[in-house]
Design a protein around this motif. Structure first.
Motif, mmCIF file in Angstrom:
data_model
loop_
_atom_site.group_PDB
_atom_site.id
_atom_site.type_symbol
_atom_site.label_atom_id
_atom_site.label_comp_id
_atom_site.label_asym_id
_atom_site.label_seq_id
_atom_site.Cartn_x
_atom_site.Cartn_y
_atom_site.Cartn_z
ATOM 1 N N GLY A 124 1.962 -8.837 3.591
ATOM 2 C CA GLY A 124 0.762 -8.185 4.082
ATOM 3 C C GLY A 124 0.613 -6.777 3.545
ATOM 4 O O GLY A 124 -0.490 -6.339 3.195
ATOM 5 N N GLU A 125 1.735 -6.050 3.453
ATOM 6 C CA GLU A 125 1.675 -4.692 2.925
ATOM 7 C C GLU A 125 1.417 -4.686 1.421
ATOM 8 O O GLU A 125 0.697 -3.829 0.908
ATOM 9 N N VAL A 126 1.995 -5.641 0.706
ATOM 10 C CA VAL A 126 1.716 -5.746 -0.730
ATOM 11 C C VAL A 126 0.227 -5.992 -0.954
ATOM 12 O O VAL A 126 -0.403 -5.356 -1.820
ATOM 13 N N PHE A 127 -0.345 -6.903 -0.181
ATOM 14 C CA PHE A 127 -1.772 -7.199 -0.316
ATOM 15 C C PHE A 127 -2.604 -5.959 0.008
ATOM 16 O O PHE A 127 -3.579 -5.655 -0.690
ATOM 17 N N HIS A 128 -2.203 -5.247 1.048
ATOM 18 C CA HIS A 128 -2.916 -4.023 1.432
ATOM 19 C C HIS A 128 -2.875 -2.998 0.303
ATOM 20 O O HIS A 128 -3.902 -2.389 -0.047
ATOM 21 N N LEU A 129 -1.704 -2.777 -0.285
ATOM 22 C CA LEU A 129 -1.592 -1.805 -1.372
ATOM 23 C C LEU A 129 -2.483 -2.185 -2.550
ATOM 24 O O LEU A 129 -3.090 -1.315 -3.188
ATOM 25 N N ALA A 130 -2.561 -3.473 -2.827
ATOM 26 C CA ALA A 130 -3.366 -3.929 -3.956
ATOM 27 C C ALA A 130 -4.859 -3.766 -3.710
ATOM 28 O O ALA A 130 -5.653 -3.861 -4.665
ATOM 29 N N HIS A 131 -5.251 -3.513 -2.461
ATOM 30 C CA HIS A 131 -6.671 -3.427 -2.124
ATOM 31 C C HIS A 131 -7.033 -2.119 -1.425
ATOM 32 O O HIS A 131 -8.050 -2.046 -0.736
ATOM 33 N N GLN A 132 -6.235 -1.090 -1.616
ATOM 34 C CA GLN A 132 -6.580 0.213 -1.040
ATOM 35 C C GLN A 132 -7.865 0.747 -1.676
ATOM 36 O O GLN A 132 -8.117 0.531 -2.865
ATOM 37 N N PRO A 133 -8.671 1.461 -0.902
ATOM 38 C CA PRO A 133 -9.866 2.073 -1.490
ATOM 39 C C PRO A 133 -9.471 3.133 -2.517
ATOM 40 O O PRO A 133 -8.416 3.767 -2.421
ATOM 41 N N ARG A 134 -10.300 3.332 -3.496
ATOM 42 C CA ARG A 134 -9.968 4.228 -4.608
ATOM 43 C C ARG A 134 -9.786 5.679 -4.180
ATOM 44 O O ARG A 134 -9.134 6.448 -4.894
ATOM 45 N N ASP A 135 -10.364 6.048 -3.068
ATOM 46 C CA ASP A 135 -10.217 7.442 -2.635
ATOM 47 C C ASP A 135 -8.958 7.652 -1.795
ATOM 48 O O ASP A 135 -8.733 8.749 -1.287
ATOM 49 N N ALA A 136 -8.119 6.615 -1.669
ATOM 50 C CA ALA A 136 -6.913 6.752 -0.848
ATOM 51 C C ALA A 136 -5.787 5.863 -1.391
ATOM 52 O O ALA A 136 -5.183 5.081 -0.665
ATOM 53 N N TRP A 137 -5.508 5.988 -2.672
ATOM 54 C CA TRP A 137 -4.428 5.220 -3.270
ATOM 55 C C TRP A 137 -3.071 5.826 -2.921
ATOM 56 O O TRP A 137 -2.892 7.052 -2.988
ATOM 57 N N ALA A 138 -2.132 4.973 -2.586
ATOM 58 C CA ALA A 138 -0.746 5.396 -2.386
ATOM 59 C C ALA A 138 0.066 4.954 -3.588
ATOM 60 O O ALA A 138 -0.162 3.873 -4.133
ATOM 61 N N PHE A 139 1.019 5.779 -4.002
ATOM 62 C CA PHE A 139 1.987 5.300 -4.982
ATOM 63 C C PHE A 139 3.245 4.814 -4.280
ATOM 64 O O PHE A 139 3.634 3.662 -4.402
ATOM 65 N N LEU A 140 3.895 5.673 -3.529
ATOM 66 C CA LEU A 140 5.157 5.317 -2.885
ATOM 67 C C LEU A 140 4.900 4.982 -1.428
ATOM 68 O O LEU A 140 4.433 5.816 -0.654
ATOM 69 N N ALA A 141 5.178 3.739 -1.056
ATOM 70 C CA ALA A 141 5.023 3.288 0.324
ATOM 71 C C ALA A 141 6.358 2.753 0.820
ATOM 72 O O ALA A 141 7.190 2.289 0.027
ATOM 73 N N GLU A 142 6.591 2.825 2.124
ATOM 74 C CA GLU A 142 7.839 2.350 2.716
ATOM 75 C C GLU A 142 7.531 1.518 3.951
ATOM 76 O O GLU A 142 6.615 1.841 4.712
ATOM 77 N N VAL A 143 8.310 0.451 4.147
ATOM 78 C CA VAL A 143 8.205 -0.345 5.367
ATOM 79 C C VAL A 143 9.611 -0.568 5.915
ATOM 80 O O VAL A 143 10.575 -0.736 5.163
ATOM 81 N N ARG A 144 9.700 -0.538 7.253
ATOM 82 C CA ARG A 144 10.984 -0.777 7.926
ATOM 83 C C ARG A 144 10.706 -1.167 9.377
ATOM 84 O O ARG A 144 9.651 -0.803 9.923
ATOM 85 N N PRO A 145 11.632 -1.897 10.025
ATOM 86 C CA PRO A 145 11.482 -2.180 11.446
ATOM 87 C C PRO A 145 11.416 -0.870 12.246
ATOM 88 O O PRO A 145 11.982 0.138 11.841
ATOM 89 N N PHE A 146 10.750 -0.931 13.399
ATOM 90 C CA PHE A 146 10.446 0.293 14.147
ATOM 91 C C PHE A 146 11.674 1.078 14.550
ATOM 92 O O PHE A 146 11.627 2.304 14.702
ATOM 93 N N HIS A 147 12.821 0.420 14.746
ATOM 94 C CA HIS A 147 14.020 1.133 15.198
ATOM 95 C C HIS A 147 15.021 1.375 14.082
ATOM 96 O O HIS A 147 16.135 1.817 14.334
ATOM 97 N N GLU A 148 14.656 1.084 12.834
ATOM 98 C CA GLU A 148 15.559 1.288 11.702
ATOM 99 C C GLU A 148 15.818 2.781 11.506
ATOM 100 O O GLU A 148 14.880 3.586 11.369
ATOM 101 N N PRO A 149 17.083 3.240 11.480
ATOM 102 C CA PRO A 149 17.351 4.656 11.215
ATOM 103 C C PRO A 149 17.060 4.977 9.748
ATOM 104 O O PRO A 149 17.366 4.202 8.858
ATOM 105 N N TRP A 150 16.482 6.147 9.511
ATOM 106 C CA TRP A 150 16.194 6.560 8.139
ATOM 107 C C TRP A 150 16.114 8.086 8.058
ATOM 108 O O TRP A 150 16.112 8.755 9.065
#
Length: 231
Positions: free
Chosen positions: A205-231
């Motif tokens: 779902g996140e890959v699909f979202h990144l591929a379809h971001q609007p041109r005025d809000a492109w992200a290069f580096l994105a991160e996903v993790r479970p809500f309680h994952e320490p980082w």
């Protein structure tokens, strides 16, 4: 009659993230070219996923990649999910393992970008999404055969993004900071609760979202993790 659907090309279509990415793009209205070395698994997925195309291929083989693209045509979206990994210190890992992982993780990205993005630039539209992990940002002792190749992959993706972004092509790098919920990981971590894992469908779902971001809000580096994952 040829399909009018756009094409998504996904490498590393295994039973986890790759298959989920293929399903998500098919659900989103794409034909999906699925690349992996396991021809039997791809054939089974082709029978399951509408408008999918099984493309048995070793991504380190440039001629094989060229053959796939000659067969399926120019993709609008490329997802480089193929990964070569290894565990061990620099003393334990055979240098050839590091070289092989570099070919899969980094050089295959280079070849894919060179083969597919010129058509995207000509069209003024398209996306190249690369799946990574925390090894792209740090070199732990036991990841000497893997982390250097993912770090190089991330930097290569950034170089490509800085080149192609002004030309209308979106390049993004997704860091997956989690244990992916696949059977062999469940077997390895039998006592882990369900919310310890990240589902392949959520990654897709996140890959699909990144591929379809609007041109005025492109992200290069994105991160996903479970809500309680320490980082």
């Amino acid at each position: 009659m040829p399909s009018t659907k756009p094409l998504a090309l996904v490498t590393g279509v295994g039973p986890g993230t790759g298959a989920s990415v293929a399903r998500r793009f098919a659900e989103g209205g794409y034909r999906v070219a699925m690349l992996a070395r396991d021809a039997d698994r791809l054939a089974a997925l082709e029978a399951e996923i509408p408008d999918s195309i099984a493309c048995p291929c070793d991504v380190t083989d440039l001629a094989a990649l060229e053959g796939v693209l000659a067969r399926v045509g120019a993709p609008k979206v490329v997802v480089h999910n193929a990964v070569g990994g290894a565990f061990g210190s620099f003393r334990d890992i055979d240098p050839s393992v590091l070289q092989r992982n570099f070919e899969i993780n980094t050089m295959a990205l280079m070849h894919l970008a060179r083969l597919t993005t010129p058509a995207m630039v000509e069209a003024g539209d398209g996306a190249l999404i690369v799946t990574g992990n925390t090894s792209a940002q740090r070199g732990k002792a036991f990841f000497a055969g893997f982390a250097p190749t993912k770090a190089a992959q991330r930097i290569l993706a950034e170089s490509i993004a800085r080149d192609l972004g002004p030309k209308g092509v979106h390049v993004a790098y997704l860091i997956i900071d989690a244990v992916i919920d696949v059977p062999w990981q469940r077997e390895r971590m039998k006592d882990a609760p369900d919310d310890f894992f990240i589902s392949p469908a959520s990654i897709a779902g996140e890959v699909f979202h990144l591929a379809h971001q609007p041109r005025d809000a492109w992200a290069f580096l994105a991160e996903v993790r479970p809500f309680h994952e320490p980082w």
